[in-house]
Design an enzyme around this catalytic site. Structure first.
Site, PDB file in Angstrom:
ATOM      1  N   GLU A   1       0.699  -1.193  -0.096  1.00  0.00           N
ATOM      2  CA  GLU A   1      -0.021   0.026  -0.095  1.00  0.00           C
ATOM      3  C   GLU A   1       0.803   1.149   0.123  1.00  0.00           C
ATOM      4  O   GLU A   1       2.073   1.352   0.119  1.00  0.00           O
ATOM      5  CB  GLU A   1      -0.830  -0.003   1.207  1.00  0.00           C
ATOM      6  CG  GLU A   1      -0.343   0.203   2.438  1.00  0.00           C
ATOM      7  CD  GLU A   1      -1.058   0.630   3.818  1.00  0.00           C
ATOM      8  OE1 GLU A   1      -1.472   1.841   3.460  1.00  0.00           O
ATOM      9  OE2 GLU A   1      -1.380  -0.075   4.514  1.00  0.00           O
TER      10      GLU A   1
ATOM     11  N   LYS B   1      -3.229  -1.745  15.949  1.00  0.00           N
ATOM     12  CA  LYS B   1      -2.730  -1.140  17.000  1.00  0.00           C
ATOM     13  C   LYS B   1      -3.700  -0.757  18.105  1.00  0.00           C
ATOM     14  O   LYS B   1      -4.762  -0.726  17.682  1.00  0.00           O
ATOM     15  CB  LYS B   1      -2.380   0.265  16.600  1.00  0.00           C
ATOM     16  CG  LYS B   1      -1.140   0.305  15.604  1.00  0.00           C
ATOM     17  CD  LYS B   1      -0.656   1.897  15.514  1.00  0.00           C
ATOM     18  CE  LYS B   1       0.599   1.912  14.646  1.00  0.00           C
ATOM     19  NZ  LYS B   1       0.273   1.799  13.421  1.00  0.00           N
TER      20      LYS B   1
END
Ligand code: PSU
Ligand code: MN
Length: 308
Positions: A27, A162
């Site tokens: 990406e 996260k």
């Protein structure tokens, strides 16, 4: 392969795909919004090198001048890294307008999966995915990445998520959407900077062959959607739980105080965490991306064998 008049597949990538050789998508939001310059460009180029060394062809994905690009050259990667947040962070809703305007866009997990699928690329390596944000019960901030995993046939290799996200709710959402969450060498969902989160994955897998088999069978069954591989950060680069959790809590609190919302939330939190940890989190971030690139390349090699 679905033909798309807006899609440009780089010659090297096209050749690999035509010959049934392994390709790994990467990406570009991680380049322009996820890391500072020049580490972002160095990391992006090093990730491509690692994928080549592991016997696969890298295809970094972005939107350049309104063209959907599967495979970038060095100067395009450098441009995205230098321009940073000046490049639009492109999710699914942004794609048609950016293409119509012949604009540039940094692709998130969502749009990278979309363009990879258009090109016929099945494996994608990144750092972390978006998910259900903490407090989503009032903000409704749920990343489009989860919907994309539900509908687009690409296996995404990440280091978990996260804890800027609500990991429990993220797993619930993925379950509802029928997305299998695999742990590589672990029963526990890794939490990006650390190897453990306290939440279980759906299945543990111990080899790239097992990963490739699961995805191959999903395709043969005609089931839509992707799969999520969560690969724990190598022990030597993992961060101290207390240090990182404190930084994340402080970053989340500051974002709320400043009224940061929408697509700005994730980039704001990433930059803040880096600042609060004095750059340690950036080193960990870079290393876990390399680790994911190696696993994605090995899995792509196994998958191309299964598809022969
Ligand atoms: N999480 C990370 N690093 C990242 C991102 C997420 O640890 O770079 C990026 C990815 O491109 C992901 C996007 O697809 O942020 C999710 O943004 P949002 O939460 O706005 O959907
Ligand atoms: Mn969001």
């Amino acid at each position: 392969m679905m033909l798309n008049k807006y899609l440009d597949i780089a010659p090297e990538v096209k050749k690999a795909l035509d010959e049934g050789r392994p390709v790994v998508a990467l990406e570009s939001t991680i380049i322009s919004h996820g890391m500072p310059y020049p580490q972002n460009v160095e990391t992006a180029l090093q990730v491509e090198k690692i994928i080549r060394e592991c016997g696969a062809t890298p295809a970094t994905i972005a939107i350049i001048g309104g063209r959907l690009k599967a495979g970038l050259n060095e100067s395009e990667i450098d441009y995205l890294g230098k321009t940073g947040a000046g490049v639009t962070k492109a999710s699914r809703r942004d794609l048609p307008v950016l293409v119509a305007r012949k604009a540039d866009g940094a692709t998130t997990v969502t749009t990278t999966m979309m363009i990879a699928a258009m090109a016929g690329i099945k494996i994608f390596a990144t750092g972390g995915i978006g998910g259900v944000h903490r407090g989503a019960e009032t903000t409704m901030d749920i990343s489009a990445d989860l919907e994309e995993l539900a509908q687009t046939p690409v296996m995404v290799v990440c280091a978990g998520a996260k804890s800027i996200l609500d990991l429990g709710l993220t797993l619930e959402y993925l379950e509802t959407k029928g997305v299998t969450v695999l742990g590589y060498g672990t029963d526990e969902l890794p939490a990006f900077y650390t190897r453990k989160s306290g939440f279980g994955v759906d299945y543990r897998m111990d080899t790239p062959t097992q990963l490739a088999e699961a995805f191959h069978v999903k395709q043969e069954l005609g089931l839509k959607g992707g799969m999520l591989v969560t690969n724990p950060i190598p022990e030597e680069y993992s961060m101290d739980h207390e240090v990182i959790n404190k930084a994340i809590d402080d970053a989340v609190a500051e974002a709320a105080e400043k009224g940061i919302h929408g697509k700005e939330t994730t980039p704001f939190l990433l930059a803040k965490i880096k600042e609060l940890t004095g750059g340690d989190s950036l080193d960990s971030n870079i290393q876990l991306v390399y680790n994911n690139a190696r696993l994605a390349a090995a899995t792509a090699c196994e998958l191309s064998r299964l598809e022969k």
